[in-house]
Each structure stands twice: as structure tokens, then as C-alpha cells.
Write a protein that holds these residues in place. Structure first.
Motif, PDB file in Angstrom:
ATOM      1  N   GLY A  54       0.157  -0.903  -5.431  1.00 10.56           N
ATOM      2  CA  GLY A  54       0.259  -1.062  -6.975  1.00 10.56           C
ATOM      3  C   GLY A  54       0.527   0.197  -7.852  1.00 10.56           C
ATOM      4  O   GLY A  54       1.368   0.299  -8.510  1.00 10.56           O
ATOM      5  N   TYR A  58       3.083   1.358 -10.457  1.00  4.18           N
ATOM      6  CA  TYR A  58       2.593   1.909 -12.099  1.00  4.18           C
ATOM      7  C   TYR A  58       3.377   3.413 -11.985  1.00  4.18           C
ATOM      8  O   TYR A  58       3.478   3.844 -13.202  1.00  4.18           O
ATOM      9  N   SER A  71      -0.625  -0.085 -19.629  1.00  4.97           N
ATOM     10  CA  SER A  71       0.146  -1.392 -19.163  1.00  4.97           C
ATOM     11  C   SER A  71       0.658  -2.247 -20.143  1.00  4.97           C
ATOM     12  O   SER A  71       1.928  -2.729 -20.186  1.00  4.97           O
ATOM     13  N   TRP A 356      -2.522  -6.271 -14.355  1.00  4.89           N
ATOM     14  CA  TRP A 356      -1.646  -5.690 -13.391  1.00  4.89           C
ATOM     15  C   TRP A 356      -0.295  -6.524 -12.945  1.00  4.89           C
ATOM     16  O   TRP A 356       0.750  -6.000 -12.727  1.00  4.89           O
TER      17      TRP A 356
END
Length: 432
Positions: A54, A58, A71, A356
């Protein structure tokens, strides 16, 4: 917002905003759910691998759109205002919950040291919340310095504890107390419930992204902060679990609310337990400091785009979004009064994974929709690495919905109610 933060702060906010209450409390609950040494270690490894992949996505998103709020900005840019509004408020609630349960847990640990304070636990929790609100109201620099210092000391404390546990146990693995077939329904339930708790302890791994707008060089600092911080956290989490189970078997720690204290009593004796409790309090203060800073940045971003009051964009002389900080602190005060640790922790984890997942999807959408956006960092293995983390997120959400139906229903209700609120805010913004 003032560009006053650098690489050392990025690593510190990730470590300080991640390591804390989860690793001190959840190993006992997970041992109760799985009762299998290797399955427990595998769960922690899988959780770590998930957040590391992840971090890869990001790193591109945060350097491409280095704005306060994290986010929310990527999802809004990719999927429009409503998706941004919903994910922004999900993310805000997720990150505004932690200060409340960190204050609660600090008060619990203080009561261990000073049993006469048991009747004052709520007062102690509120006092910590007020004290850190005043600290961050004084400016970003104060919070940054404390974060870097406390994060460094926290890592040293955990390393010392790991070494002490391994030296005591002689590096011999404890026998598995009960070998239950994995594919029994109870173990499947326990596995996903354990993953939910574990992902919760990793929550904070992308903390640096919330401060991208305040970073002096986000294109270089954010990827380095994400990878360095994430790897340090993963290694510490796996080693601390192994160390705990070297000292006491899985069955002895199952459902223990304070595993670190139980282990310390064996390794150091009663006085050692007191020392570890003090370390735990210090560790929690570090993570509380981090989470006093994060929600205000999200609320600032929401306010700037018209999804909260305009005064939420007010920045004081010290660079702090002061109105957003005060609103977040009042929310924390309410949660201290009504929430328990387990309920808050599971709910926050569920909402985090949803946000996420939407952020990972936004990476693919923005690559297709806006291929010419400046991208100081490109996600390695794209698109397969992103597709993999999206698939893992969907699997986690399906497992969470199965093992935590109550919070799943609450999130569905919140989502359903959010659209009329969004329409009202849109109408107000157009009216202005």
C-alpha cells in the motif's frame, strides 16, 4: 500552510503514529482467537506485507497531489465530489477516534502504577486530551519536535524489550498448545478478526501523507518516509510478538488485556513490570501526539473544499489549523465519554481499509484520466502491484463484514445518510 517539515518528521510521524496501543494490547486478543503460534506470526507478516504494498501506491499519490488531508484529495480528484466527501469524512472519523482511545488507555496504565487513581480515569483521559490540544495550538514546530524525540526513544525502548525477552527465553520456541485445522469455520472467523485487529495496529502507516502540503520537499521525503517507517514498524511488530511468545506460551497470553505487562513480570519481576508500564505510557503519549495533528489536517482539507465550515481553514501564527484542531478535540472528548477501546478500534480499522481501497482505485483512475499530471515518484510494478493491493483490500473487507457484522451495518447506515448531507452542502456552496 507553512512548509516547515522534513524527512525526519515524516519517519517520526509514521513510527510515532503507528506503534503504540495496538501492539501492547492486541496480541492477547489475537492469541485468544487463533491459539496457534505460527498462524499468529503469519497474520502479522501478512498485515505488514499489505501495508508495504500500500505504501508503494500512496507514495505516488501523495507526491502527485501533495495537499493537506491525504487520501481524501486523491479520491476526490479521481471520482468526484461525493466520493471525496464520503471518503474524507470516513477518514476524518477514523483518525479522530484514536486520540480518545489513546487517552483512555494512558489512564488505564496510570492506574496500574497508581491504583488509588482508578476512580479518576475519565478525568485523567480528558486532562491528557486538553493538554495536547494546548500544545498543538501553540504551533506545528512544538508538535514536530516532540514527535521526533518521542518516536526515537520509543523505538529504543521496544528494541530493548525485544532483546530482553529473547535473552530470557533462550530463543526456544514454545510448543503450540492446540493445533486446530485452519479451514474450520471458527478459525476462518478468528483469522479475519485477527487481521482486522492487526491492520488496526498498523493504522498510521501513511501518516506522513496528511502533512504533504507542509513538507519542504514532498517528492523526495514522502516515499523515503513511507518505506523507511513502514519497514521499521513491520520488523518491530513481528519481533515483539515472537519475543512475547518466547517468554509465555500462546495459551498463557490468550485474551490478556495488557500482554507487555504480563511478559515483563516474568522477565524483570515486579519492578520490571512497573518499568515497562512507564515505557508503555511514554509510547502512548508519542502516538497521542501524532494523532492530535492528523485529524485537523483532514478537516482543514474538507473545509477548504466546502465540506465543512469555512472557518475550518483558519491557520494560526504557529501554522496550526486551529479551528479544525478544536473541533477534533471536542469530538475526542465526546468519544472518551461513550466509547470502549475494542469498539472504537475495530470500527476505525474497518473505515480505514475502505478509504485505503478507494485511494488505491484512484491511482489507477488518475493514471488513465490524467496521465500528464506531474509524478515525482512512480509506483513500482504498476498496475499489478496496485491491482494486488486492491484485491487484498476487497478480501479484507469481505472478511471484516463476515466477522464484524455490527460495524459493517453501522458503516452502511452512515454511507446512506451521507448523500442527503452532501446535497445540502453542495446547495449551500453554490448559493455562496
Amino acid at each position: 500552510m507553512k512548509k516547515s517539515l522534513g524527512l525526519s518528521f515524516g519517519i517520526a510521524i509514521l513510527i510515532g503514529g503507528t506503534i503504540g496501543v495496538g501492539i501492547l494490547r492486541t496480541p492477547g486478543a489475537i492469541a485468544g482467537l487463533l491459539d496457534n503460534y505460527w498462524l499468529i506470526i503469519a497474520c502479522w507478516f501478512i498485515g505488514g506485507l499489505y501495508i508495504l504494498i500500500g505504501a508503494n501506491s500512496y507514495a505516488e499519490l501523495a507526491t502527485m497531489l501533495p495537499k493537506a488531508g491525504g487520501s481524501y484529495n486523491y479520491i476526490k480528484r479521481a471520482f468526484g465530489d461525493y466520493a471525496g466527501f464520503l471518503s474524507g469524512w470516513f477518514d476524518y472519523i477514523t483518525n479522530a477516534i484514536p486520540p480518545a482511545f489513546y487517552c483512555i488507555v494512558i489512564s488505564e496504565y496510570l492506574v496500574i502504577l497508581f491504583p488509588t487513581l482508578e476512580s479518576q480515569m475519565t478525568v485523567i483521559s480528558i486532562s491528557f486530551l486538553v493538554a495536547f490540544t494546548l500544545l498543538h495550538a501553540s504551533g506545528v514546530k512544538s508538535g514536530s519536535i516532540i514527535q521526533q524525540l518521542t518516536s526515537l526513544i520509543k523505538v529504543l525502548f521496544f528494541v530493548a524489550l525485544i532483546v530482553a525477552c529473547f535473552r530470557y527465553s533462550g530463543l526456544k520456541f514454545n510448543p503450540i498448545e492446540k493445533d486446530t485445522p485452519f479451514f474450520e469455520m471458527g478459525i476462518v472467523f478468528g483469522f479475519f478478526k485477527s487481521l482486522q485487529l492487526i491492520i488496526g495496529t498498523y493504522n498510521g502507516w501513511h501518516s506522513v501523507c496528511f502533512f504533504a502540503e507542509e513538507d519542504e520537499n514532498p517528492g523526495k521525503n514522502i516515499p523515503k518516509s513511507l518505506y523507511t517507517g513502514a519497514i521499521i514498524v513491520i520488523v518491530i511488530y513481528i519481533l515483539i510478538n515472537m519475543a512475547f511468545f518466547q517468554v509465555l506460551p500462546v495459551s498463557a497470553l490468550a485474551n490478556s488485556p495488557l500482554v507487555a505487562a504480563d511478559v515483563a513480570k516474568v522477565v524483570f519481576g515486579n519492578s520490571g513490570s512497573v518499568i515497562v508500564t512507564v515505557i508503555a505510557i511514554f509510547s502512548l503519549i508519542s502516538i497521542l501526539n501524532a494523532y492530535m495533528m492528523i485529524p485537523a489536517r483532514i478537516l482543514f482539507g474538507l473545509s477548504r473544499d466546502g465540506f465543512f465550515i469555512q472557518k475550518g481553514t483558519k491557520i494560526n501564527k504557529g501554522g496550526t489549523p486551529i479551528v479544525a484542531l478544536m473541533v477534533s478535540s471536542l469530538f475526542g472528548l465526546l468519544l472518551i465519554s461513550i466509547g470502549s477501546f475494542e469498539i472504537l478500534f475495530s470500527f476505525a480499522t474497518f473505515m480505514s481499509v475502505i478509504v485505503w481501497g478507494l485511494a488505491y482505485c484512484s491511482l489507477i483512475k488518475l493514471r488513465l484520466k490524467e496521465p500528464n499530471l506531474p509524478r515525482p515518484y512512480l509506483s513500482w510494478g504498476y498496475p499489478w502491484s496496485t491491482i494486488l493491493v486492491i484485491a487484498a483490500t476487497l478480501a479484507l473487507l469481505a472478511g471484516f463484514a463476515f466477522s464484524d457484522t455490527k460495524n459493517f451495518v453501522i458503516i452502511l447506515i452512515i454511507s446512506f445518510l451521507s448523500y442527503p448531507v452532501f446535497l445540502l452542502l453542495n446547495r449551500r456552496n453554490k448559493g455562496e
